[in-house]
Design a protein around this motif. Structure first.
Motif, PDB file in Angstrom:
ATOM      1  N   LEU A 166      -8.813   0.003   4.058  1.00 52.21           N
ATOM      2  CA  LEU A 166      -9.038   0.901   2.925  1.00 52.21           C
ATOM      3  C   LEU A 166     -10.127   1.924   3.245  1.00 52.21           C
ATOM      4  CD1 LEU A 166      -8.832  -1.676  -0.014  1.00 52.21           C
ATOM      5  CD2 LEU A 166      -7.169   0.098   0.552  1.00 52.21           C
ATOM      6  N   PHE A 205       0.842  -1.200   0.000  1.00 56.71           N
ATOM      7  CA  PHE A 205       0.000   0.000   0.000  1.00 56.71           C
ATOM      8  C   PHE A 205       0.877   1.251   0.000  1.00 56.71           C
ATOM      9  CE2 PHE A 205      -2.235   3.484   2.019  1.00 56.71           C
ATOM     10  CZ  PHE A 205      -3.448   3.489   1.337  1.00 56.71           C
ATOM     11  N   VAL A 259      -5.933   5.988  -1.102  1.00 56.21           N
ATOM     12  CA  VAL A 259      -7.167   5.252  -1.381  1.00 56.21           C
ATOM     13  C   VAL A 259      -8.076   6.099  -2.255  1.00 56.21           C
ATOM     14  CG1 VAL A 259      -9.205   4.146  -0.381  1.00 56.21           C
ATOM     15  CG2 VAL A 259      -7.016   4.008   0.799  1.00 56.21           C
ATOM     16  N   ILE A 271       0.378   1.781  -3.826  1.00 53.52           N
ATOM     17  CA  ILE A 271      -0.973   2.370  -3.875  1.00 53.52           C
ATOM     18  C   ILE A 271      -0.957   3.805  -3.363  1.00 53.52           C
ATOM     19  CG2 ILE A 271      -3.378   2.101  -3.128  1.00 53.52           C
ATOM     20  CD1 ILE A 271      -2.793  -0.901  -2.755  1.00 53.52           C
TER      21      ILE A 271
END
Length: 347
Positions: A254, A210, A217, A214
């Motif tokens: 998330l 993450f 979010v 990522i």
């Protein structure tokens, strides 16, 4: 010094509260109460069809992976990493253990665990007694199984980090191949599958990926996460709880990370920062305090308002004990640094 990420403090705060609720509500379950009275638990025992303790622990593993990757993404000196991890875990654990040991000695008027062979105390010194309590005799008083699992993860992190940076897909596939057999088929005698390192790897690695890939979010990630929680709550699948815990934990992470932007205000920043700062001390102290307080109340007779009041009392005393433990540890670490710096000057 890297910027503090509010979403990690926010999720850690939710996880900390969940663990406090877990051990308070456990007083109404079979281990403590016969017959069990789960209907007397406060707030909830099974969010999204998993045990609240599993929910809180999953969040802790995910944020542990994320925080480690955020801190050590650019470089990770093994000496520096293991030295910092050692100082972040053991001094506070040993201080807390000594204080609880002395308290139990005073309260019971004899030494705890007199019948356990003394060599097993090494397991306690290493912080692994809670983790191995179902397998080995131990002097377990504080720390629980989560501490032992985190220690193992810290030992593995430099390797996991290297693989995440160089071969992220291979790391994810390898973790999945280790995860699935121990989640669905392989059972270890006297050892819960949720305690197995292989079963916790996806949460740790997800936290790492993450931060690495990522980073933020998006709304499209929240929609399936919310649907997963709704479906799991309504239909209550019979998958192994460890499997449900993984996808529920990731989904909640998330959602909470996305929602944290709404709470990114000075007041909430301050509250979450304080709880995060003392979270390890809270983890070490809360279980003993909850047990000692609950033993002094007629738990089967408390009405709803009294059960909530007792929970808040547990939290209040835990906060005081955690503040004391944290600052005792801080003074010890300062003394250790002075001794080390003095030794370096002499050399």
């Amino acid at each position: 010094m890297k910027k503090r990420l509010f979403y990690l403090d926010f999720v850690r705060t939710i996880a900390t509260i969940s663990i406090l609720l877990t051990h308070y509500n456990a007083r109404f379950l079979e281990y403590y109460m016969h017959p069990a009275m789960p209907d007397r638990a406060i707030i909830t025992l099974f969010p999204f069809n998993i045990y609240i303790g599993a929910f809180g622990v999953a969040l802790f593993f995910i944020i542990s992976g994320a925080a480690l990757m955020y801190t050590y993404q650019s470089q990770c000196s093994l000496k520096d990493f293991y030295s910092k991890r050692f100082l972040s875990i053991y001094p506070m654990f040993w201080i807390g253990y000594i204080l609880v040991f002395l308290y139990y000695f005073y309260a019971s008027k004899h030494l705890p665990y007199l019948s356990v062979p003394k060599p097993y105390f090494l397991v306690t010194l290493l912080g692994m007694d809670g983790y191995l309590s179902g397998i080995l005799p131990s002097y377990y008083l504080i720390g629980e199984w989560f501490l032992g699992c985190i220690i193992l993860i810290y030992l593995m992190f430099p390797l996991l980090r290297k693989l995440a940076l160089s071969h992220p897909y291979l790391l994810c596939i390898g973790a999945l191949l280790l995860y699935l057999p121990f989640t669905f088929w392989i059972q270890v005698p006297n050892f819960l599958s949720s305690k197995l390192l292989m079963v916790r790897l996806p949460e740790i690695i997800f936290g790492m990926i993450f931060v690495l890939k990522i980073k933020r979010v998006r709304f499209w990630m929240v929609i399936p996460s919310v649907l997963i929680l709704i479906v799991n709550t309504i239909f209550k699948p019979t998958f192994p709880e460890s499997f449900q815990t993984t996808y529920i934990g990731i989904s909640c992470f998330l959602i909470l990370t996305y929602v944290s932007a709404w709470f990114d205000r000075p007041f909430f920043r301050s509250v979450c920062s304080i709880i995060s700062k003392y979270s390890y001390a809270i983890f070490l102290t809360h279980h003993v305090i909850i047990d000692e307080l609950a033993n002094r109340f007629p738990m089967t007779e408390l009405v709803r308002s009294e059960r909530y009041m007792l929970f808040f009392l547990c939290c209040f005393i835990t906060a005081i004990a955690s503040w004391i433990l944290y600052h005792l540890n801080r003074k010890l670490l300062i003394a250790i640094r002075k001794i080390r710096s003095g030794g370096e000057k002499i050399a």
